[in-house]
Design a protein around this motif. Structure first.
Motif, mmCIF file in Angstrom:
data_model
loop_
_atom_site.group_PDB
_atom_site.id
_atom_site.type_symbol
_atom_site.label_atom_id
_atom_site.label_comp_id
_atom_site.label_asym_id
_atom_site.label_seq_id
_atom_site.Cartn_x
_atom_site.Cartn_y
_atom_site.Cartn_z
ATOM 1 N N VAL A 49 56.779 21.130 42.618
ATOM 2 C CA VAL A 49 56.242 19.282 43.079
ATOM 3 C C VAL A 49 56.119 18.171 42.225
ATOM 4 O O VAL A 49 56.980 16.903 42.412
ATOM 5 C CB VAL A 49 55.694 19.422 44.355
ATOM 6 C CG1 VAL A 49 54.990 18.039 44.712
ATOM 7 C CG2 VAL A 49 55.882 20.163 45.463
ATOM 8 N N ARG A 50 55.269 18.286 41.060
ATOM 9 C CA ARG A 50 55.320 17.747 40.194
ATOM 10 C C ARG A 50 56.538 17.449 39.302
ATOM 11 O O ARG A 50 56.774 16.181 39.518
ATOM 12 C CB ARG A 50 54.607 18.249 39.030
ATOM 13 C CG ARG A 50 53.753 17.481 38.015
ATOM 14 C CD ARG A 50 52.819 17.432 37.423
ATOM 15 N NE ARG A 50 52.780 18.626 36.183
ATOM 16 C CZ ARG A 50 52.830 19.945 35.935
ATOM 17 N NH1 ARG A 50 51.183 20.092 37.112
ATOM 18 N NH2 ARG A 50 53.101 21.119 35.042
ATOM 19 N N PHE A 51 57.546 18.573 39.291
ATOM 20 C CA PHE A 51 58.338 18.355 38.231
ATOM 21 C C PHE A 51 59.243 17.952 38.989
ATOM 22 O O PHE A 51 59.920 16.749 38.413
ATOM 23 C CB PHE A 51 58.968 19.952 37.490
ATOM 24 C CG PHE A 51 58.036 20.181 36.765
ATOM 25 C CD1 PHE A 51 57.522 20.093 35.981
ATOM 26 C CD2 PHE A 51 58.012 21.954 36.766
ATOM 27 C CE1 PHE A 51 57.229 20.133 34.847
ATOM 28 C CE2 PHE A 51 57.060 21.910 35.785
ATOM 29 C CZ PHE A 51 56.848 21.406 34.129
ATOM 30 N N LEU A 52 59.678 17.801 40.533
ATOM 31 C CA LEU A 52 60.589 17.113 41.376
ATOM 32 C C LEU A 52 60.153 16.086 41.304
ATOM 33 O O LEU A 52 61.027 15.145 41.359
ATOM 34 C CB LEU A 52 60.195 17.306 42.583
ATOM 35 C CG LEU A 52 60.920 17.218 43.607
ATOM 36 C CD1 LEU A 52 62.710 16.969 43.039
ATOM 37 C CD2 LEU A 52 60.992 17.892 44.964
ATOM 38 N N ILE A 53 58.042 15.159 41.599
ATOM 39 C CA ILE A 53 58.395 13.938 41.182
ATOM 40 C C ILE A 53 58.795 13.155 39.869
ATOM 41 O O ILE A 53 59.438 11.479 40.083
ATOM 42 C CB ILE A 53 56.801 13.143 41.349
ATOM 43 C CG1 ILE A 53 56.614 14.388 43.371
ATOM 44 C CG2 ILE A 53 56.350 12.630 41.352
ATOM 45 C CD1 ILE A 53 55.284 14.365 43.926
ATOM 46 N N GLN A 54 58.825 13.853 38.975
ATOM 47 C CA GLN A 54 59.391 13.599 37.858
ATOM 48 C C GLN A 54 60.548 13.070 37.668
ATOM 49 O O GLN A 54 61.537 11.549 37.023
ATOM 50 C CB GLN A 54 58.514 14.080 36.517
ATOM 51 C CG GLN A 54 56.897 14.640 35.850
ATOM 52 C CD GLN A 54 57.066 15.441 34.554
ATOM 53 O OE1 GLN A 54 57.660 16.096 34.536
ATOM 54 N NE2 GLN A 54 55.663 15.884 34.686
ATOM 55 N N PRO A 59 65.135 9.710 36.996
ATOM 56 C CA PRO A 59 66.639 9.958 37.210
ATOM 57 C C PRO A 59 67.623 9.898 35.902
ATOM 58 O O PRO A 59 67.565 9.398 35.303
ATOM 59 C CB PRO A 59 66.943 9.669 37.965
ATOM 60 C CG PRO A 59 67.038 7.952 38.183
ATOM 61 C CD PRO A 59 64.768 8.532 37.896
ATOM 62 N N THR A 60 67.761 11.514 35.240
ATOM 63 C CA THR A 60 68.876 11.394 34.107
ATOM 64 C C THR A 60 70.237 12.685 34.591
ATOM 65 O O THR A 60 69.836 13.476 35.970
ATOM 66 C CB THR A 60 67.855 12.797 33.544
ATOM 67 O OG1 THR A 60 67.367 13.928 33.665
ATOM 68 C CG2 THR A 60 66.968 11.813 32.754
ATOM 69 N N ASN A 61 71.286 12.608 34.248
ATOM 70 C CA ASN A 61 72.128 12.876 34.751
ATOM 71 C C ASN A 61 71.877 14.761 34.108
ATOM 72 O O ASN A 61 73.487 15.513 33.815
ATOM 73 C CB ASN A 61 73.518 11.892 34.596
ATOM 74 C CG ASN A 61 73.593 10.578 35.408
ATOM 75 O OD1 ASN A 61 73.095 11.237 36.537
ATOM 76 N ND2 ASN A 61 73.989 10.051 34.786
ATOM 77 N N ASP A 62 71.895 14.877 32.898
ATOM 78 C CA ASP A 62 71.304 16.124 32.522
ATOM 79 C C ASP A 62 70.771 17.062 33.598
ATOM 80 O O ASP A 62 69.758 16.736 34.090
ATOM 81 C CB ASP A 62 70.772 16.110 31.100
ATOM 82 C CG ASP A 62 71.399 15.126 30.291
ATOM 83 O OD1 ASP A 62 72.642 14.694 30.016
ATOM 84 O OD2 ASP A 62 70.266 13.880 29.176
ATOM 85 N N VAL A 63 70.811 18.152 33.094
ATOM 86 C CA VAL A 63 70.278 19.102 33.793
ATOM 87 C C VAL A 63 68.889 19.716 33.525
ATOM 88 O O VAL A 63 68.975 19.823 31.942
ATOM 89 C CB VAL A 63 71.174 20.771 33.778
ATOM 90 C CG1 VAL A 63 70.657 21.646 34.448
ATOM 91 C CG2 VAL A 63 72.819 20.147 34.479
ATOM 92 N N MET A 64 67.938 19.679 34.190
ATOM 93 C CA MET A 64 66.491 19.484 33.563
ATOM 94 C C MET A 64 66.256 20.700 33.170
ATOM 95 O O MET A 64 66.241 21.741 34.553
ATOM 96 C CB MET A 64 65.269 19.101 34.328
ATOM 97 C CG MET A 64 64.403 18.632 34.083
ATOM 98 S SD MET A 64 63.393 17.689 34.874
ATOM 99 C CE MET A 64 63.048 18.859 36.338
#
Length: 83
Positions: A49-54, A59-64
């Motif tokens: 959830v922390r990574f999702l909120i970040q 937002p980026t267009n790159d794959v995180m």
């Protein structure tokens, strides 16, 4: 004596009723008692959830891609013991 497929089917069926395993299910139901990995689901969920909120906030267009190590513990039971 049940085969491995039957044992896993039993465990998945029990899990579908949201019964916490192995805490509430007597390991004597499955023979031999299966070795398991205890994973801290709450910590895994909070981290996700922390990574999702970040990502939502920035937002980026790159794959995180992130690598996170979360401590687990091995619960050794009869299935891993030498005969």
């Amino acid at each position: 004596m049940y085969d491995a497929f039957t044992r896993f089917s039993l465990l998945f069926s029990i899990a579908s009723f949201r019964v916490e395993m192995p805490l509430k299910i007597n390991s004597k139901i499955v023979s031999p008692a299966l070795t398991t990995v205890d994973q801290p689901g709450d910590k895994i969920g909070r981290t996700a959830v922390r990574f999702l909120i970040q990502e939502l906030e920035n937002p980026t267009n790159d794959v995180m891609t992130k690598t996170v190590e979360i401590k687990t513990s091995l619960i050794v039971r009869d299935s891993s013991l030498m005969v």
